[in-house]
Structures are given as structure tokens and as C-alpha cells.
Enzyme design. Structure first.
Site, PDB file in Angstrom:
ATOM      1  N   ARG A   1       1.112  -0.920   0.113  1.00 54.92           N
ATOM      2  CA  ARG A   1       0.007  -0.260   0.375  1.00 54.92           C
ATOM      3  C   ARG A   1       0.894   1.006   0.203  1.00 54.92           C
ATOM      4  O   ARG A   1       0.244   2.496  -0.850  1.00 54.92           O
ATOM      5  CB  ARG A   1      -0.731  -0.106   1.266  1.00 54.92           C
ATOM      6  CG  ARG A   1      -1.862   1.531   1.811  1.00 54.92           C
ATOM      7  CD  ARG A   1      -2.995   1.346   2.536  1.00 54.92           C
ATOM      8  NE  ARG A   1      -2.994   0.524   3.649  1.00 54.92           N
ATOM      9  CZ  ARG A   1      -2.341   0.694   4.244  1.00 54.92           C
ATOM     10  NH1 ARG A   1      -1.150   1.742   4.767  1.00 54.92           N
ATOM     11  NH2 ARG A   1      -1.470  -0.806   5.476  1.00 54.92           N
TER      12      ARG A   1
ATOM     13  N   TYR B   1     -17.618  15.575 -15.695  1.00 55.08           N
ATOM     14  CA  TYR B   1     -17.596  14.780 -15.737  1.00 55.08           C
ATOM     15  C   TYR B   1     -18.282  14.562 -14.753  1.00 55.08           C
ATOM     16  O   TYR B   1     -17.907  15.309 -13.598  1.00 55.08           O
ATOM     17  CB  TYR B   1     -16.433  14.165 -14.983  1.00 55.08           C
ATOM     18  CG  TYR B   1     -15.964  12.144 -15.188  1.00 55.08           C
ATOM     19  CD1 TYR B   1     -16.960  11.748 -16.095  1.00 55.08           C
ATOM     20  CD2 TYR B   1     -16.067  11.964 -13.657  1.00 55.08           C
ATOM     21  CE1 TYR B   1     -16.775  10.358 -16.561  1.00 55.08           C
ATOM     22  CE2 TYR B   1     -15.992  10.852 -13.741  1.00 55.08           C
ATOM     23  CZ  TYR B   1     -17.096   9.861 -14.772  1.00 55.08           C
ATOM     24  OH  TYR B   1     -16.610   8.563 -14.624  1.00 55.08           O
TER      25      TYR B   1
ATOM     26  N   LYS C   1      -9.117   5.693 -19.117  1.00 59.15           N
ATOM     27  CA  LYS C   1      -8.779   6.748 -20.778  1.00 59.15           C
ATOM     28  C   LYS C   1      -7.486   6.660 -21.856  1.00 59.15           C
ATOM     29  O   LYS C   1      -7.658   5.333 -21.501  1.00 59.15           O
ATOM     30  CB  LYS C   1      -9.929   7.827 -20.552  1.00 59.15           C
ATOM     31  CG  LYS C   1     -10.733   8.027 -19.831  1.00 59.15           C
ATOM     32  CD  LYS C   1     -12.001   7.202 -19.528  1.00 59.15           C
ATOM     33  CE  LYS C   1     -13.127   7.080 -18.456  1.00 59.15           C
ATOM     34  NZ  LYS C   1     -13.257   7.895 -17.854  1.00 59.15           N
TER      35      LYS C   1
HETATM   36  C1  LIG Z   1     -13.500   8.536 -16.461  1.00 53.12           C
HETATM   37  C2  LIG Z   1     -13.510   9.735 -15.685  1.00 53.12           C
HETATM   38  C3  LIG Z   1     -12.826  10.154 -14.540  1.00 53.12           C
HETATM   39  C4  LIG Z   1     -12.676   9.899 -13.430  1.00 53.12           C
HETATM   40  O1  LIG Z   1     -12.485   8.261 -13.685  1.00 53.12           O
HETATM   41  P1  LIG Z   1     -12.514   6.998 -13.427  1.00 53.12           P
HETATM   42  O2  LIG Z   1     -11.219   6.039 -13.343  1.00 53.12           O
HETATM   43  O3  LIG Z   1     -13.681   6.600 -13.841  1.00 53.12           O
HETATM   44  O4  LIG Z   1     -13.074   7.010 -11.288  1.00 53.12           O
HETATM   45  C5  LIG Z   1     -12.853  11.798 -14.321  1.00 53.12           C
HETATM   46  N1  LIG Z   1     -12.949  12.459 -15.787  1.00 53.12           N
HETATM   47  C6  LIG Z   1     -13.172  11.941 -16.272  1.00 53.12           C
HETATM   48  C7  LIG Z   1     -12.453  13.523 -17.426  1.00 53.12           C
HETATM   49  C8  LIG Z   1     -13.284  10.722 -16.935  1.00 53.12           C
HETATM   50  O5  LIG Z   1     -13.927  10.826 -18.044  1.00 53.12           O
END
Ligand SMILES: *Cc1c(COP(=O)(O)O)cnc(C)c1O
Length: 392
Positions: A60, A112, A209
Site C-alpha cells: 500500500r 465529468y 481512458k
Molecule cells: C472517467 C473519468 C473520470 C473518473 O475516472 P475513473 O477512472 O472512472 O474513476 C474523471 N474525469 C474524466 C474526464 C473522466 O472521463
């Protein structure tokens, strides 16, 4: 806390982006010569004597695979420090953890949905105050500043309307009032936009992403040059424990190696899709910063080195037309998320932005007939044919 290897001891910035994406933080394994950085799938580390260890005690607090990822991502965002997390929201939670009741945040109003929910449902009840301002209105950020403002928090391009925030100008506003600028760089990726170079203090990603890019990991990361903030975030990362596992860290390291080449193809395809849609009689509006008709096109040319792979558009005929169209898509998958190699189509009103009250959502332009595309790296002709057939 463990003396986990600082993410700063790393390579020469002299190397270009694509080179650092492949090598930063990942020397050949000293014991075996393994060229690809290993997955240290261990929770604990055998210590050589009381009080003597090799920099790792418990995963951790620190894990070598995670440290390699943190170093690599810091390098890509031109940052001294990087921290990786189990999700983008876990990274956001750590950034917010240093706030105290009465502190104030200014955020852009096209966030988001999950960030909005974290603000409204977790941090507002704890006494954090939040003002939302139109993303592209630099003066509105200045007007919203108070003596208690700690962060200006922006996403650019925004989700899902792909509005831009002038990062250099908003950084000046933040700093003039003693606040820090935090930037969600998930949509652009560091290939085409590096907020710290434009004056931002903290940049974060949902690595889920573009950074990982293969739609098979949930992850997050934050990067900063601010040593004081880094220490506080690092403390929280360990104390609250939202860390990624070694295997997920390794997958993201693997994914990010091709970020530069993937992004080139995402953008080329997205531009062709945006042009096709903007000429289609059944499309009311197209939102893509690469189109000269986009209100922030000039700013995009200034602060980004590309226009990204996200395209949103408004379909004529309302929800009925949208439903029919989405059902006919064959290559684009109807799914949340973005930034992977495959093309996705999302209906923000019922999917990613469903947690925003309908009236507020409509007022911000996220209508029932808006669709958001994450344009993948398939053959662009297949993507355009798919959209053409679905719009018939
Ligand atoms: C997906 C996303 C998040 C959140 O991320 P997670 O990995 O789903 O927790 C935050 N900001 C943007 C622009 C996103 O597309």
C-alpha cells in the site's frame, strides 16, 4: 510511511515524448535483465535486519511496479512527482483530501458526472463550498474567487461538450488569489496538452481512458511539481489506501507505451468523423475543437498540439431519433467510457451525466439528443459508414 522510491529520480527530459512513454521509470531489471519492467505481485517485502529494507515494506505504501508507472506518468506530464491510484476518482479524492470545512472550490460547469457527484454528495456535506462557472469564461473564475478559494478545478476539453478552458489565463487568476489550479487532463492526454507547462499546479487523469487506452483497467493518477502538495497527497494515498494493484499498474505501463501513436490515429479518425457529421442533414450541431467552426478552435491551436479523439453531436428529432440511431450502430458500441482503441457511442443524458439533475443538465447544453463519440483507431471508412447507415 515507507521510503518508497521517489518518482523524481528519473530520466532526462531531453528525450522526446514517445521515447519517455516507453522508457521512463523502467530500467532493465538489475537481477535478470528483463527488458520489460516486472509485475511485483507481492504485498510485503522481506527485510534484511531490524529497520533495514530496500525501500519497500508493504505494497500500500509502495510497490516497484506502481513506482515505475508513477515515474513514467510524471515524466509525460513534465512533472517532478506522480502518484497512481485505483481509479480517477480515487486520485480526485486525494486531491480534495487536503481541504477543510469552509474552504472553497471554483469548478467549470461542464464536469465529468462522477466529479460533480464527488463534489456535491461527498465534499459539500463536509462543509466544502463549490461555485460553478462557465468553462470558457475566464472572467467568471476571477469574479468567483473568495478569500477561501483553495482550488480552481477545470476539465478541458470538457465533457461532453468539448468546451475549452484557457489554462494559462485561469492559472493566473488562481495564483493572483493564492489558489491552485487543478486540471483534469483525461480527455486530451499529455500527448497533446500538458497543463503544468501552462501554469497549472496539479494535473490528474482517469488512466482508464487514453493513458491505458485498451479499456481493460480502471485507474487514476495525479502529477505535480509542488513538493508540499505532493507530500500531503502521498500521505493520503497511503493513509486512505486508494492504490492500484501491481498487475493493473503494469497494464497501464504497457498501455501508455503506445499512447503517442494511438493518439495520432484517434485524432485523424476523429477529424474525419467530425467533418462527415458536420455535413450530414440529420445532424444539428457538431462539437469538435478541430473544426474551424468550434468557438474555441483558436485556443485549441494555442494550448494543445492536437484536437483529440472525442466528438459530440446533436441529432435532429430528439430522443426518438437518438434511440433509433443508436440501435443501428454496428461498429460503435453503446457504452460509457472513452479513450480506448475501440469506438464507443455514449448518450450522456442517460449514461455518464444521469446523476446531474435534468433541468441543470439541459441548461448546460447536455440535451436528450446529444451523443458523444469516443472515436477509436479502427479503419476510418468503417466508422463513417457505420454512422451513415445508423443516421439513414
Ligand atoms: C472517467 C473519468 C473520470 C473518473 O475516472 P475513473 O477512472 O472512472 O474513476 C474523471 N474525469 C474524466 C474526464 C473522466 O472521463
Amino acid at each position: 510511511m515507507s521510503s518508497h522510491r521517489p518518482s523524481e529520480d528519473q530520466p532526462a527530459r531531453a528525450h522526446g515524448f514517445a521515447t519517455r512513454a516507453i522508457h521512463a521509470g523502467q530500467p532493465a531489471d538489475p537481477t535478470t535483465g528483463a527488458t520489460i519492467f516486472p509485475i511485483y505481485q507481492t504485498s510485503t517485502y522481506t527485510q534484511t535486519a531490524l529497520g533495514e529494507h530496500r525501500g519497500y515494506e508493504y505494497s500500500r505504501s509502495g510497490n516497484p511496479t506502481r513506482a515505475a508507472l508513477e515515474t513514467c506518468l510524471a515524466s509525460l506530464e513534465s512533472a517532478r512527482f506522480g502518484l497512481a491510484f485505483a481509479s480517477g476518482l480515487a486520485a480526485e479524492n486525494t486531491i480534495l483530501s487536503v481541504l477543510r470545512p469552509g474552504d472553497h472550490i471554483i469548478a467549470d460547469d461542464d464536469l465529468y458526472g462522477g466529479s460533480y457527484r464527488l463534489f456535491e454528495r461527498v465534499y459539500c456535506p463536509l462543509g466544502i463550498e463549490i461555485s460553478y462557472v462557465p468553462a470558457r469564461d475566464t472572467d467568471a473564475y476571477a469574479r468567483a474567487m473568495t478569500d477561501h478559494t483553495k482550488y480552481i478545478w477545470v476539465e478541458t476539453p470538457t465533457n461532453p461538450l468539448l468546451t475549452l478552458v484557457d489554462l494559462a489565463a485561469v492559472a493566473e487568476v488562481a495564483h493572483a488569489g493564492g489558489a491552485k489550479l487543478v486540471v483534469d487532463n483525461t480527455f486530451a492526454s499529455p500527448v497533446i496538452q500538458r497543463p503544468l507547462e501552462l501554469g497549472a499546479d496539479v494535473v490528474f487523469h482517469s488512466t482508464t481512458k487514453y493513458i491505458n487506452g485498451h479499456s481493460d483497467v480502471i485507474g487514476g493518477a495525479l502529477m505535480t511539481n509542488d513538493a508540499d502538495l505532493y507530500e500531503r497527497y502521498r500521505f493520503h494515498q497511503n493513509a486512505a489506501g486508494g492504490v492500484p494493484g501491481a498487475f493493473d499498474s503494469w497494464l497501464v505501463l504497457r498501455g501508455v507505451k503506445t499512447l503517442a501513436v494511438r493518439m495520432r490515429q484517434h485524432q485523424e479518425n476523429a477529424m474525419a468523423v467530425a467533418q462527415f457529421l458536420s455535413e450530414h442533414p440529420k445532424v444539428r450541431a457538431v462539437y469538435y475543437p478541430g473544426l474551424p467552426s468550434h468557438p474555441d478552435h483558436a485556443l485549441a491551436q494555442r494550448q494543445m498540439s492536437g484536437f483529440g479523439g472525442m466528438v459530440s453531436f446533436d441529432v435532429k428529432g430528439g430522443l426518438t431519433a437518438v434511440k433509433r440511431m443508436v440501435k443501428r450502430l454496428r461498429v460503435f458500441a453503446l457504452a460509457e467510457s472513452l479513450g480506448g482503441i475501440e469506438s464507443l457511442c455514449c448518450h450522456p443524458a442517460t449514461m455518464t451525466h444521469a446523476s446531474i439533475p435534468a433541468q441543470l443538465r439541459e441548461a448546460r447544453g447536455v440535451t436528450d439528443s446529444l451523443l458523444r463519440l469516443s472515436v477509436g483507431i479502427e479503419e476510418v471508412n468503417d466508422l463513417i459508414a457505420d454512422l451513415r447507415d445508423a443516421l439513414e
